[in-house]
Design an enzyme around this catalytic site. Structure first.
Site, PDB file in Angstrom:
ATOM      1  CE1 TYR A  53     -85.205 -29.227  26.258  1.00 22.64           C
ATOM      2  CE2 TYR A  53     -86.866 -30.940  26.027  1.00 22.64           C
ATOM      3  CZ  TYR A  53     -86.301 -29.746  25.601  1.00 22.64           C
ATOM      4  OH  TYR A  53     -86.817 -29.088  24.526  1.00 22.64           O
ATOM      5  CD  GLU A  55     -84.118 -26.779  29.654  1.00 22.74           C
ATOM      6  OE1 GLU A  55     -83.974 -27.996  29.900  1.00 22.74           O
ATOM      7  OE2 GLU A  55     -85.031 -26.306  28.955  1.00 22.74           O
ATOM      8  CG  ASP A 199     -65.631 -14.799  16.994  1.00 26.67           C
ATOM      9  OD1 ASP A 199     -65.145 -15.942  16.889  1.00 26.67           O
ATOM     10  OD2 ASP A 199     -66.725 -14.463  16.485  1.00 26.67           O
ATOM     11  CB  THR A 226     -67.447 -22.250  15.954  1.00 30.86           C
ATOM     12  OG1 THR A 226     -66.316 -21.912  15.158  1.00 30.86           O
ATOM     13  CG2 THR A 226     -68.518 -21.191  15.776  1.00 30.86           C
ATOM     14  CE  LYS A 229     -66.141 -20.741  11.483  1.00 36.03           C
ATOM     15  NZ  LYS A 229     -67.080 -20.505  12.589  1.00 36.03           N
ATOM     16  NE  ARG A 235     -72.374 -27.267  10.752  1.00 33.20           N
ATOM     17  CZ  ARG A 235     -71.823 -26.213  10.170  1.00 33.20           C
ATOM     18  NH1 ARG A 235     -72.044 -24.999  10.615  1.00 33.20           N
ATOM     19  NH2 ARG A 235     -71.069 -26.343   9.124  1.00 33.20           N
TER      20      ARG A 235
HETATM   21  N1  DSN Z   1     -69.990 -18.676   8.566  1.00 32.46           N
HETATM   22  C1  DSN Z   1     -68.676 -18.650   9.146  1.00 32.46           C
HETATM   23  C2  DSN Z   1     -67.609 -18.556   8.108  1.00 32.46           C
HETATM   24  O1  DSN Z   1     -67.789 -19.134   7.052  1.00 32.46           O
HETATM   25  O2  DSN Z   1     -66.584 -17.940   8.338  1.00 32.46           O
HETATM   26  C3  DSN Z   1     -68.521 -17.617  10.160  1.00 32.46           C
HETATM   27  O3  DSN Z   1     -69.569 -17.665  11.040  1.00 32.46           O
END
Ligand code: DSN
Length: 414
Positions: A53, A55, A199, A226, A229, A235
């Site tokens: 933890y 925080e 984004d 994110t 990707k 993740r």
């Molecule tokens: N779920 C993602 C995508 O597949 O583009 C976006 O958050």
């Protein structure tokens, strides 16, 4: 990776985990938001910082024992700053949606107006869709793409922004195959006194390596992405911003929105940032785009209509109407032979989201596996064959065998 303990204690879950690995290895994964992290990333992810933890932030935690956790998080932040040229970074968001929520919490009041691209035009749920918190807690105004060109029409965005006077203008997408003009978004935001937020979850690698404009360099106030990707990490997500917003964003993440940070994911992020800072990562991103263009060409040559007529990035939207197929039918026909994509609305889609007119495909995973343009032509042929032969089980079996054979030449996880 060593799974001996899992195998011994819980053979059922071990079996599912291994079956998932085999599915990933035996199939052509074309979902543009997915990727295959390195084993170094996965080892960090499945390790001891999971247990802690923490925080707070490095040097200022609500729990003892965070000496090494501070080093992990500090390293992740320093590497992320270098990768994107960011002055402020928060690596604690659990994923993209919480990152966006935290930005709104930090910079807006509830019911303020935010303006983003409509989901069915290629935008994202968290950019103001009415079923998401972003469209419930805020007054969401949504821009579309041009009906004819299927491109963002910046004059229309400008007009809508002048009418709606948003406090935040969002540039970003989950299904738009063309480059974004961040300079134009910034100008429009300035004209109406809005924060400019980007984004870049889908195109983060392209922005980091100079293959697509970087919104931080174009003066954006805040940028989210994110990390699982194109960055090929765990993740998770991060928020980058002008330093003057740092304190507000830190407070919005914790204590505003989240609890204990996932330090195992942050350790894995640090590893993927180190990978992305290597010269090879730019070559990888270049290959993603080349592969997408090769696949787009092959599909168009075979008579498929692509939204906007092609792609500038890693993804394309295939309109299946001329094949007399729906998006759901297309997704299922491909899944049956081990080709994975997702059904997706096309702009001004006459059909419903659960069974829209298109599919979305992209090349990050196949590029990670080492495939190049010649394999993309082969993938285009297999997609076409799978769709055409979808009602012929024997033919489908033959296509599935070809898919598996192609994948067998490009192993990744052993
Ligand atoms: N779920 C993602 C995508 O597949 O583009 C976006 O958050």
């Amino acid at each position: 990776m060593d799974f001996s303990n899992l195998k011994k204690f819980d053979p059922e879950i071990y079996g599912y985990v291994m079956a998932e690995k085999d599915r990933e290895m035996d199939g052509l994964e074309l979902i543009p938001s997915e990727n295959l992290p390195s084993l170094a990333v996965l080892e960090a992810l499945g390790s001891y910082p999971n247990n802690k933890y923490a925080e707070g932030y490095p040097g200022k935690r609500y729990y003892g024992g965070n000496e090494f956790i501070d080093q992990i998080e500090g390293t992740a932040i320093a590497r992320a700053k270098k990768l994107f040229g960011a002055e402020y970074v928060n690596v604690q968001p659990y994923s993209g949606s919480p990152a966006n929520a935290a930005v709104y919490l930090a910079l807006l009041e509830f019911h303020d107006t935010l303006m983003g691209m409509r989901l069915d035009m290629g935008g994202h749920l968290t950019h103001g869709h009415k079923v998401s918190y972003s469209g419930k807690a805020y007054n969401a105004v949504q821009y579309t793409v041009d009906e004819k060109t299927e491109l963002i029409n910046y004059d229309e965005v400008r007009k809508l922004a002048h009418e709606a006077k948003p406090r935040m203008l969002i540039a970003g997408f989950s299904a738009y195959p063309r480059a974004l003009d961040f300079k134009q978004f910034r100008e429009i935001a300035d004209e109406v006194g809005a924060y400019a937020m980007a984004d870049i979850a889908h195109i983060s690698g392209l922005c980091a390596t100079g293959l697509h404009p970087n919104p931080l360099k174009d003066g954006f106030d805040v940028v989210t992405t994110t990390t699982h990707k194109m960055l090929r990490g765990p993740r998770g997500a991060m928020i980058m911003a002008k330093p003057e917003f740092g304190e507000k964003i830190d407070k919005a993440i914790f204590p505003g929105f989240q609890g204990g940070p996932h330090e195992h994911a942050i350790a894995a992020m640090a590893v993927c940032f180190k990978e992305a800072l290597l010269p090879d990562y730019k070559k990888y991103c270049q290959q993603i785009v080349k592969n997408a263009q090769a696949l787009a060409d092959e599909l168009m040559k075979r008579g498929y209509r692509l939204v906007t007529g092609g792609t500038d990035n890693h993804l394309m939207l295939v309109d299946l109407r001329s094949q007399n197929l729906t998006g759901l039918e297309g997704e299922k026909a491909l899944e049956a032979v081990g080709i994975y994509c997702n059904k997706n609305a096309i702009p001004f889609d006459p059909r419903k989201p659960w069974d829209p007119s298109g599919i979305r495909v992209g090349t990050p995973v196949l590029t990670t596996r080492g495939m190049k343009e010649s394999e993309m032509h082969e993938v285009g042929r297999l997609i076409d064959l799978a769709l055409k032969k979808k009602d012929q089980p024997a033919e489908q079996k033959r296509v599935a065998a070809e898919v598996k054979a192609l994948c067998g030449k490009f192993g990744y996880y052993q």
